[in-house]
Design a protein around this motif. Structure first.
Motif, PDB file in Angstrom:
ATOM      1  N   ALA A 108       0.978  -1.207  -0.024  1.00 43.00           N
ATOM      2  CA  ALA A 108      -0.009  -0.101   0.185  1.00 43.00           C
ATOM      3  C   ALA A 108       0.852   1.172  -0.071  1.00 43.00           C
ATOM      4  O   ALA A 108       1.920   1.137   0.433  1.00 43.00           O
ATOM      5  CB  ALA A 108      -0.997   0.054   1.208  1.00 43.00           C
ATOM      6  N   SER A 109       0.201   2.368  -0.556  1.00 41.18           N
ATOM      7  CA  SER A 109       1.157   3.560  -0.515  1.00 41.18           C
ATOM      8  C   SER A 109       1.219   4.040   0.710  1.00 41.18           C
ATOM      9  O   SER A 109       0.261   3.875   1.790  1.00 41.18           O
ATOM     10  CB  SER A 109       0.272   4.659  -1.509  1.00 41.18           C
ATOM     11  OG  SER A 109       0.260   4.023  -2.793  1.00 41.18           O
ATOM     12  N   PRO A 110       2.120   4.712   1.311  1.00 41.12           N
ATOM     13  CA  PRO A 110       2.204   5.338   2.595  1.00 41.12           C
ATOM     14  C   PRO A 110       1.328   6.521   2.880  1.00 41.12           C
ATOM     15  O   PRO A 110       0.702   6.892   1.780  1.00 41.12           O
ATOM     16  CB  PRO A 110       3.667   6.082   2.649  1.00 41.12           C
ATOM     17  CG  PRO A 110       4.314   6.010   1.217  1.00 41.12           C
ATOM     18  CD  PRO A 110       3.486   5.134   0.361  1.00 41.12           C
ATOM     19  N   LYS A 111       0.913   6.461   4.135  1.00 40.92           N
ATOM     20  CA  LYS A 111      -0.137   7.543   4.468  1.00 40.92           C
ATOM     21  C   LYS A 111      -0.124   8.803   4.073  1.00 40.92           C
ATOM     22  O   LYS A 111       0.900   9.441   4.334  1.00 40.92           O
ATOM     23  CB  LYS A 111      -0.375   7.416   5.884  1.00 40.92           C
ATOM     24  CG  LYS A 111      -1.495   8.229   6.468  1.00 40.92           C
ATOM     25  CD  LYS A 111      -1.915   7.556   7.913  1.00 40.92           C
ATOM     26  CE  LYS A 111      -3.211   8.384   8.375  1.00 40.92           C
ATOM     27  NZ  LYS A 111      -4.095   8.389   7.398  1.00 40.92           N
ATOM     28  N   GLY A 112      -0.832   9.314   3.405  1.00 38.49           N
ATOM     29  CA  GLY A 112      -0.588  10.829   2.894  1.00 38.49           C
ATOM     30  C   GLY A 112      -0.101  10.788   1.469  1.00 38.49           C
ATOM     31  O   GLY A 112       0.074  11.874   0.905  1.00 38.49           O
ATOM     32  N   ALA A 113       0.293   9.962   0.787  1.00 40.11           N
ATOM     33  CA  ALA A 113       0.760   9.963  -0.718  1.00 40.11           C
ATOM     34  C   ALA A 113      -0.355   9.906  -1.608  1.00 40.11           C
ATOM     35  O   ALA A 113       0.158  10.632  -2.505  1.00 40.11           O
ATOM     36  CB  ALA A 113       1.526   8.463  -0.881  1.00 40.11           C
ATOM     37  N   ARG A 114      -1.454   9.307  -1.399  1.00 43.37           N
ATOM     38  CA  ARG A 114      -2.580   9.562  -2.427  1.00 43.37           C
ATOM     39  C   ARG A 114      -3.654  10.307  -1.744  1.00 43.37           C
ATOM     40  O   ARG A 114      -3.919   9.996  -0.637  1.00 43.37           O
ATOM     41  CB  ARG A 114      -2.925   8.258  -2.777  1.00 43.37           C
ATOM     42  CG  ARG A 114      -2.007   7.382  -3.498  1.00 43.37           C
ATOM     43  CD  ARG A 114      -2.251   5.934  -3.927  1.00 43.37           C
ATOM     44  NE  ARG A 114      -1.488   5.368  -4.884  1.00 43.37           N
ATOM     45  CZ  ARG A 114      -1.235   5.600  -6.221  1.00 43.37           C
ATOM     46  NH1 ARG A 114      -2.575   6.158  -6.956  1.00 43.37           N
ATOM     47  NH2 ARG A 114      -0.533   4.666  -6.806  1.00 43.37           N
ATOM     48  N   ALA A 125      -7.829  11.462  -2.003  1.00 48.08           N
ATOM     49  CA  ALA A 125      -8.980  11.306  -2.817  1.00 48.08           C
ATOM     50  C   ALA A 125      -9.390  12.384  -3.250  1.00 48.08           C
ATOM     51  O   ALA A 125      -9.100  13.574  -2.881  1.00 48.08           O
ATOM     52  CB  ALA A 125      -9.948  10.787  -1.890  1.00 48.08           C
ATOM     53  N   ARG A 126     -10.083  12.260  -4.691  1.00 57.08           N
ATOM     54  CA  ARG A 126     -10.618  13.409  -5.275  1.00 57.08           C
ATOM     55  C   ARG A 126     -11.772  13.747  -4.443  1.00 57.08           C
ATOM     56  O   ARG A 126     -12.473  12.982  -4.063  1.00 57.08           O
ATOM     57  CB  ARG A 126     -10.757  12.907  -6.689  1.00 57.08           C
ATOM     58  CG  ARG A 126     -12.088  12.003  -6.891  1.00 57.08           C
ATOM     59  CD  ARG A 126     -12.146  11.785  -8.713  1.00 57.08           C
ATOM     60  NE  ARG A 126     -13.510  10.873  -8.637  1.00 57.08           N
ATOM     61  CZ  ARG A 126     -14.574  11.379  -8.947  1.00 57.08           C
ATOM     62  NH1 ARG A 126     -14.886  12.647  -8.747  1.00 57.08           N
ATOM     63  NH2 ARG A 126     -15.426  10.707  -8.918  1.00 57.08           N
ATOM     64  N   LYS A 127     -11.948  15.079  -4.651  1.00 53.24           N
ATOM     65  CA  LYS A 127     -13.248  15.804  -4.128  1.00 53.24           C
ATOM     66  C   LYS A 127     -14.516  15.422  -4.953  1.00 53.24           C
ATOM     67  O   LYS A 127     -14.349  15.830  -6.083  1.00 53.24           O
ATOM     68  CB  LYS A 127     -13.049  17.152  -4.109  1.00 53.24           C
ATOM     69  CG  LYS A 127     -13.832  17.779  -3.208  1.00 53.24           C
ATOM     70  CD  LYS A 127     -13.469  19.266  -3.016  1.00 53.24           C
ATOM     71  CE  LYS A 127     -14.399  19.776  -1.766  1.00 53.24           C
ATOM     72  NZ  LYS A 127     -13.946  21.410  -1.461  1.00 53.24           N
ATOM     73  N   ARG A 128     -15.390  14.772  -4.351  1.00 58.04           N
ATOM     74  CA  ARG A 128     -16.893  14.495  -5.093  1.00 58.04           C
ATOM     75  C   ARG A 128     -17.505  15.837  -4.904  1.00 58.04           C
ATOM     76  O   ARG A 128     -17.970  15.858  -3.648  1.00 58.04           O
ATOM     77  CB  ARG A 128     -17.270  13.117  -4.360  1.00 58.04           C
ATOM     78  CG  ARG A 128     -16.389  12.028  -4.776  1.00 58.04           C
ATOM     79  CD  ARG A 128     -16.951  10.714  -4.348  1.00 58.04           C
ATOM     80  NE  ARG A 128     -18.224  10.331  -4.702  1.00 58.04           N
ATOM     81  CZ  ARG A 128     -19.332  10.076  -3.952  1.00 58.04           C
ATOM     82  NH1 ARG A 128     -19.388  10.343  -2.684  1.00 58.04           N
ATOM     83  NH2 ARG A 128     -20.476   9.549  -4.793  1.00 58.04           N
ATOM     84  N   VAL A 129     -17.699  16.396  -5.905  1.00 54.74           N
ATOM     85  CA  VAL A 129     -18.742  17.620  -5.845  1.00 54.74           C
ATOM     86  C   VAL A 129     -19.973  17.274  -6.367  1.00 54.74           C
ATOM     87  O   VAL A 129     -20.158  16.304  -6.826  1.00 54.74           O
ATOM     88  CB  VAL A 129     -17.912  18.721  -6.587  1.00 54.74           C
ATOM     89  CG1 VAL A 129     -16.738  19.117  -6.252  1.00 54.74           C
ATOM     90  CG2 VAL A 129     -17.969  18.159  -8.131  1.00 54.74           C
ATOM     91  N   GLY A 130     -20.961  18.258  -5.732  1.00 54.45           N
ATOM     92  CA  GLY A 130     -22.265  18.003  -5.947  1.00 54.45           C
ATOM     93  C   GLY A 130     -22.972  17.096  -5.230  1.00 54.45           C
ATOM     94  O   GLY A 130     -23.663  16.318  -6.155  1.00 54.45           O
ATOM     95  N   ARG A 131     -22.721  16.683  -4.011  1.00 53.97           N
ATOM     96  CA  ARG A 131     -23.696  15.588  -3.418  1.00 53.97           C
ATOM     97  C   ARG A 131     -24.114  15.866  -2.197  1.00 53.97           C
ATOM     98  O   ARG A 131     -23.954  15.736  -1.096  1.00 53.97           O
ATOM     99  CB  ARG A 131     -22.311  14.607  -3.115  1.00 53.97           C
ATOM    100  CG  ARG A 131     -21.469  13.646  -4.018  1.00 53.97           C
ATOM    101  CD  ARG A 131     -22.582  12.857  -4.919  1.00 53.97           C
ATOM    102  NE  ARG A 131     -21.668  12.190  -5.978  1.00 53.97           N
ATOM    103  CZ  ARG A 131     -21.716  12.699  -7.188  1.00 53.97           C
ATOM    104  NH1 ARG A 131     -22.187  13.887  -7.626  1.00 53.97           N
ATOM    105  NH2 ARG A 131     -21.043  11.768  -8.060  1.00 53.97           N
ATOM    106  N   GLY A 132     -25.125  16.807  -2.456  1.00 53.93           N
ATOM    107  CA  GLY A 132     -25.700  17.520  -1.343  1.00 53.93           C
ATOM    108  C   GLY A 132     -25.445  18.798  -0.906  1.00 53.93           C
ATOM    109  O   GLY A 132     -24.039  19.203  -1.145  1.00 53.93           O
TER     110      GLY A 132
END
Length: 148
Positions: A7-13, A15-22
């Protein structure tokens, strides 16, 4: 260690921001598209150069329109005055010799001899194309013409 353990080290990746979800979500409601209007709607956007219905800039610049003809043949032009100045009588003039002397820049372009000026001495000129006046002046001076 197995493949499923890697697994990648913590903080290396991130998550993309999911917009338009409420409305309460970060980037909710308008999802970064601002208020109402054409660019807030889904579907295809505006074409490049669209200026909201006013006359586009490109229409007011006619010299910037047009196209490049990919089938046009461009020639390296050589006039008779240049041949008169640079060569002695009875010289064999070839595209390679013209390139060596710096009269033409590239050997990739075909050479065309044009009839600007006068020719007093006989020369044997080899080129890809000749204008009618250039051919007549070279032969009148006692020289010969060879098309490559």
């Amino acid at each position: 260690m197995m493949e499923h353990d890697i697994a990648s080290p913590k903080g290396a990746r991130r998550a993309r921001k999911r917009v338009g979800r409420g409305d309460a979500a970060g980037g909710g409601s308008t999802a970064g598209r601002g208020m109402k209007g054409q660019k807030s709607r889904s579907g295809r956007g505006l074409r490049p150069g669209f200026e909201g219905g006013q006359m586009p800039l490109i229409k007011g610049l006619p010299m910037k329109r047009g196209f490049n003809n990919r089938y046009k043949t461009y020639y390296a032009l050589v006039d008779l005055d240049t041949l008169q100045e640079r060569f002695e009588a009875n010289t064999q003039v070839t595209p390679e010799l013209l390139h060596e002397l710096g009269i033409i820049r590239r050997t990739k372009l075909p050479v065309k001899v044009v009839g600007d000026g006068e020719l007093q001495q006989p020369l044997t000129v080899a080129a890809h194309k000749f204008t009618a006046s250039a051919r007549a002046k070279i032969e009148a001076a006692g020289g010969s013409v060879t098309e490559l």
